[in-house]
Design an enzyme around this catalytic site. Structure first.
Site, PDB file in Angstrom:
ATOM      1  N   GLY A 144      14.224   3.191  23.611  1.00 50.66           N
ATOM      2  CA  GLY A 144      12.872   2.644  23.430  1.00 50.66           C
ATOM      3  C   GLY A 144      11.963   3.016  24.580  1.00 50.66           C
TER       4      GLY A 144
ATOM      5  N   THR B 199      14.808   7.050  17.492  1.00 48.16           N
ATOM      6  CA  THR B 199      15.812   7.716  16.654  1.00 48.16           C
ATOM      7  C   THR B 199      16.996   6.792  16.382  1.00 48.16           C
ATOM      8  OG1 THR B 199      15.155   9.824  17.619  1.00 48.16           O
ATOM      9  CG2 THR B 199      17.295   9.771  16.508  1.00 48.16           C
TER      10      THR B 199
ATOM     11  N   GLU C   4      18.927  14.133  30.082  1.00 45.49           N
ATOM     12  CA  GLU C   4      18.707  14.421  28.658  1.00 45.49           C
ATOM     13  C   GLU C   4      18.528  15.925  28.435  1.00 45.49           C
ATOM     14  OE1 GLU C   4      15.359  12.226  27.038  1.00 45.49           O
ATOM     15  OE2 GLU C   4      15.635  13.077  25.038  1.00 45.49           O
TER      16      GLU C   4
ATOM     17  N   ASN D 107       8.034  21.259  25.027  1.00 42.69           N
ATOM     18  CA  ASN D 107       8.174  22.546  25.725  1.00 42.69           C
ATOM     19  C   ASN D 107       6.989  22.840  26.644  1.00 42.69           C
ATOM     20  OD1 ASN D 107      10.548  22.669  24.361  1.00 42.69           O
ATOM     21  ND2 ASN D 107      10.227  24.717  23.501  1.00 42.69           N
ATOM     22  N   GLU D 108       5.803  22.341  26.270  1.00 39.90           N
ATOM     23  CA  GLU D 108       4.639  22.548  27.159  1.00 39.90           C
ATOM     24  C   GLU D 108       4.868  21.801  28.478  1.00 39.90           C
ATOM     25  OE1 GLU D 108       4.401  21.582  23.958  1.00 39.90           O
ATOM     26  OE2 GLU D 108       3.599  23.424  23.094  1.00 39.90           O
TER      27      GLU D 108
HETATM   28  C1  LIG Z   1      12.233  13.694  16.032  1.00 40.27           C
HETATM   29  C2  LIG Z   1      11.834  12.964  17.282  1.00 40.27           C
HETATM   30  C3  LIG Z   1      12.686  12.001  17.792  1.00 40.27           C
HETATM   31  C4  LIG Z   1      12.323  11.266  18.920  1.00 40.27           C
HETATM   32  N1  LIG Z   1      13.160  10.274  19.367  1.00 40.27           N
HETATM   33  C5  LIG Z   1      12.756   9.459  20.361  1.00 40.27           C
HETATM   34  C6  LIG Z   1      13.553   8.328  20.729  1.00 40.27           C
HETATM   35  O1  LIG Z   1      14.634   8.083  20.186  1.00 40.27           O
HETATM   36  N2  LIG Z   1      13.081   7.509  21.693  1.00 40.27           N
HETATM   37  C7  LIG Z   1      11.892   7.743  22.347  1.00 40.27           C
HETATM   38  O2  LIG Z   1      11.553   6.973  23.234  1.00 40.27           O
HETATM   39  N3  LIG Z   1      11.112   8.820  22.017  1.00 40.27           N
HETATM   40  C8  LIG Z   1      11.517   9.669  21.039  1.00 40.27           C
HETATM   41  N4  LIG Z   1      10.731  10.747  20.658  1.00 40.27           N
HETATM   42  C9  LIG Z   1       9.421  10.893  21.277  1.00 40.27           C
HETATM   43  C10 LIG Z   1       9.234  12.118  22.135  1.00 40.27           C
HETATM   44  O3  LIG Z   1       9.813  11.938  23.392  1.00 40.27           O
HETATM   45  C11 LIG Z   1       7.726  12.381  22.210  1.00 40.27           C
HETATM   46  O4  LIG Z   1       7.315  12.786  20.925  1.00 40.27           O
HETATM   47  C12 LIG Z   1       7.369  13.443  23.214  1.00 40.27           C
HETATM   48  O5  LIG Z   1       7.567  12.975  24.519  1.00 40.27           O
HETATM   49  C13 LIG Z   1       5.897  13.900  23.065  1.00 40.27           C
HETATM   50  O6  LIG Z   1       5.050  12.798  23.086  1.00 40.27           O
HETATM   51  P1  LIG Z   1       3.944  12.566  21.933  1.00 40.27           P
HETATM   52  O7  LIG Z   1       4.628  12.721  20.612  1.00 40.27           O
HETATM   53  O8  LIG Z   1       3.260  11.275  22.214  1.00 40.27           O
HETATM   54  O9  LIG Z   1       2.940  13.766  22.065  1.00 40.27           O
HETATM   55  P2  LIG Z   1       1.758  13.904  23.150  1.00 40.27           P
HETATM   56  O10 LIG Z   1       2.260  13.494  24.497  1.00 40.27           O
HETATM   57  O11 LIG Z   1       0.557  13.196  22.624  1.00 40.27           O
HETATM   58  O12 LIG Z   1       1.530  15.467  23.151  1.00 40.27           O
HETATM   59  C14 LIG Z   1       0.822  16.134  22.103  1.00 40.27           C
HETATM   60  C15 LIG Z   1       0.786  17.630  22.451  1.00 40.27           C
HETATM   61  O13 LIG Z   1       0.110  17.838  23.692  1.00 40.27           O
HETATM   62  C16 LIG Z   1       0.933  18.537  24.626  1.00 40.27           C
HETATM   63  N5  LIG Z   1       0.714  17.994  25.980  1.00 40.27           N
HETATM   64  C17 LIG Z   1       0.683  16.692  26.345  1.00 40.27           C
HETATM   65  N6  LIG Z   1       0.485  16.588  27.683  1.00 40.27           N
HETATM   66  C18 LIG Z   1       0.401  17.863  28.178  1.00 40.27           C
HETATM   67  C19 LIG Z   1       0.210  18.406  29.495  1.00 40.27           C
HETATM   68  N7  LIG Z   1       0.090  17.629  30.559  1.00 40.27           N
HETATM   69  N8  LIG Z   1       0.208  19.768  29.611  1.00 40.27           N
HETATM   70  C20 LIG Z   1       0.344  20.578  28.536  1.00 40.27           C
HETATM   71  N9  LIG Z   1       0.513  20.101  27.256  1.00 40.27           N
HETATM   72  C21 LIG Z   1       0.542  18.770  27.080  1.00 40.27           C
HETATM   73  C22 LIG Z   1       2.366  18.246  24.166  1.00 40.27           C
HETATM   74  O14 LIG Z   1       3.266  19.265  24.562  1.00 40.27           O
HETATM   75  C23 LIG Z   1       2.190  18.215  22.642  1.00 40.27           C
HETATM   76  O15 LIG Z   1       2.211  19.535  22.133  1.00 40.27           O
HETATM   77  C24 LIG Z   1      11.081  11.530  19.560  1.00 40.27           C
HETATM   78  C25 LIG Z   1      10.231  12.510  19.053  1.00 40.27           C
HETATM   79  C26 LIG Z   1      10.598  13.222  17.928  1.00 40.27           C
HETATM   80  C27 LIG Z   1       9.660  14.266  17.395  1.00 40.27           C
END
Ligand SMILES: Cc1cc2nc3c(=O)[nH]c(=O)nc-3n(C[C@H](O)[C@H](O)[C@H](O)COP(=O)(O)OP(=O)(O)OC[C@H]3O[C@@H](n4cnc5c(N)ncnc54)[C@H](O)[C@@H]3O)c2cc1C
Length: 400
Positions: free
Chosen positions: A127, A161, A244, A386-387
């Site tokens: 979480g 997840t 991780e 990846n970013e």
């Molecule tokens: C299938 C799946 C399972 C997951 N499981 C879990 C889980 O079990 N528990 C949990 O806690 N989380 C989980 N996550 C969450 C995951 O860790 C986040 O989705 C991830 O950290 C990206 O955050 P966001 O989705 O809020 O995207 P955002 O942070 O809003 O990013 C959106 C886009 O902007 C880019 N971006 C953001 N900041 C920057 C920067 N500073 N420089 C360059 N580019 C940037 C990102 O790379 C992305 O392409 C899961 C995600 C997925 C897709």
């Protein structure tokens, strides 16, 4: 640097292979080969077989059930299990909260939680992420207010997840809203049966039901479930996120998928001959195989350097390179599998047991290609997108 396995390491590899052959139930292996999703019981069964052998948590310190293998043996074990293919252990327990508990937890927490993680008696979920706090995780808003011998937690987690199976969730919560954002966060262990927790599924693009939203409303959490010190949770979270990424390259898994692509491309016909004989297809496959070989050598260099340093438990910043290339290769292999199946991939199974979007066209095994392709878009997002990994490489590896 000599990256070849020694005779001892080759003997160890054979031992792992023989164990997998004799102990992984065939129906679980077949599901893995076919790209079907595992159900909870499959993972519990396999985790308990591993635990019986003493191999469920190989990288943990021996006093908590680890094997004492050096980094090269850990790597060989990981690669062989992925290649067989066997299910990977539940990362949320084995790779994430377990190491946090044995590193920062108290004795009572180690005794209560670690054996149950190794035997998968407790199913854990993570979480951390919230709406508005993903890459910028320290912006999280879920609040924990101390009232006597417990905290009262309110907020929302997302993308959680496998929370639908979970007995426990480890959460980052804000305990000091006035402190600088990284400084006011704590790490809490929360029993999913506590009143006030609601889990709602998020259906993914492949029709799967592996992720969820978790709502917490006036959830009472005993103070004894705080890990380490209050307001120091960010340090524990950084440690966890580094771990991780370390095993995220999944080289064994990509090798297994490439072997599967070769096998199926020899059966599928294109312009009157097996697809594997088509020059354009062979070129694409070779390009992914070359990338995978390069990634394997990079991984071995990281492992060998780790072995030389002695395992410090601290992830190498180069693990960000492994994460980026590993996830790109995993996505490329799911793409190639879609190409092998061609139009046969169009009707596909969804994550629901009864779910298919259309009646299957022969062959049967084609039905998992499209959901696998769609599902694997996730690997470049989770574990730190990846970013974000590129930002880490710029700072920690290139010193920019
Ligand atoms: C299938 C799946 C399972 C997951 N499981 C879990 C889980 O079990 N528990 C949990 O806690 N989380 C989980 N996550 C969450 C995951 O860790 C986040 O989705 C991830 O950290 C990206 O955050 P966001 O989705 O809020 O995207 P955002 O942070 O809003 O990013 C959106 C886009 O902007 C880019 N971006 C953001 N900041 C920057 C920067 N500073 N420089 C360059 N580019 C940037 C990102 O790379 C992305 O392409 C899961 C995600 C997925 C897709």
């Amino acid at each position: 640097m000599d990256l070849r396995y020694t005779n001892d390491e080759l003997a160890f590899r054979d031992e792992v292979r023989a164990f997998l052959k004799d102990n992984l139930p065939e129906e679980i292996r077949q599901k893995m080969i076919d790209g079907e999703s595992m159900d909870k019981q499959d993972l519990v069964t396999w985790s308990r077989i591993l635990n019986e052998k003493g191999w469920a948590v190989p990288h943990w310190p021996t006093e908590y059930g680890g094997t004492g293998w050096d980094p090269m043996r850990q790597y060989i074990f990981l690669e062989e299990t992925q290649k067989w293919p066997a299910p990977q252990p539940l990362a949320f327990g084995v790779n994430m909260v377990g190491p946090v508990i044995y590193t920062f937890g108290n004795e009572a927490q180690k005794k209560r939680y670690l054996p149950a993680i190794a035997n998968l008696d407790d199913w854990w979920c993570q979480g951390f992420s919230e709406p508005g706090a993903g890459s910028d995780l320290a912006s999280l808003k879920t609040r924990a207010v101390r009232e006597g011998d417990h905290y009262v937690v309110n907020g929302q987690k997302t993308w959680t997840t496998l929370a639908q199976y979970a007995d426990w969730i480890f959460c980052l919560v804000r305990t000091d809203p006035d402190a600088k954002k990284q400084s006011g966060i704590s790490f809490l262990l929360i029993d999913m049966k506590t009143p006030g927790i609601e889990v709602r599924p998020i259906v993914t693009i492949d029709g799967g039901r592996e992720i969820n939203e978790v709502f917490l409303t006036d959830v009472k959490v005993p103070v004894e479930n705080l890990v380490g010190e209050e307001n120091k949770g960010w340090d524990y979270a950084k440690f966890l996120l580094g771990n991780e990424r370390t095993n995220i390259a999944r080289i064994g898994m990509s090798k297994q998928r490439i072997a599967r692509i070769r096998e199926l491309a020899a059966k599928e016909m294109s312009s009157g001959r097996p697809l594997i004989e088509d020059e354009r297809f062979r070129e694409k496959l070779a390009s992914v195989e070359i990338d995978l070989k390069a990634l394997e050598l990079t991984q071995l260099r990281v492992v060998a350097a780790d072995a030389k340093r002695g395992n410090t438990g601290k992830p190498d910043p180069a693990s960000s390179i492994l994460k980026i290339k590993g996830s790109e290769i995993q996505q490329a292999t799911t793409h190639l599998l879609m190409q092998v199946m061609g139009p046969h991939a169009l009707p596909y199974h969804t994550g629901d047991a009864d779910g298919s979007n259309e009646l299957p066209i022969e062959p049967d095994y084609a039905a998992t290609a499209a959901p696998g392709y769609f599902n694997f878009r996730k690997v470049s997002i989770y574990g730190g997108s990846n970013e974000i990994q590129k930002n880490i490489i710029a700072k920690a590896v290139l010193g920019l």
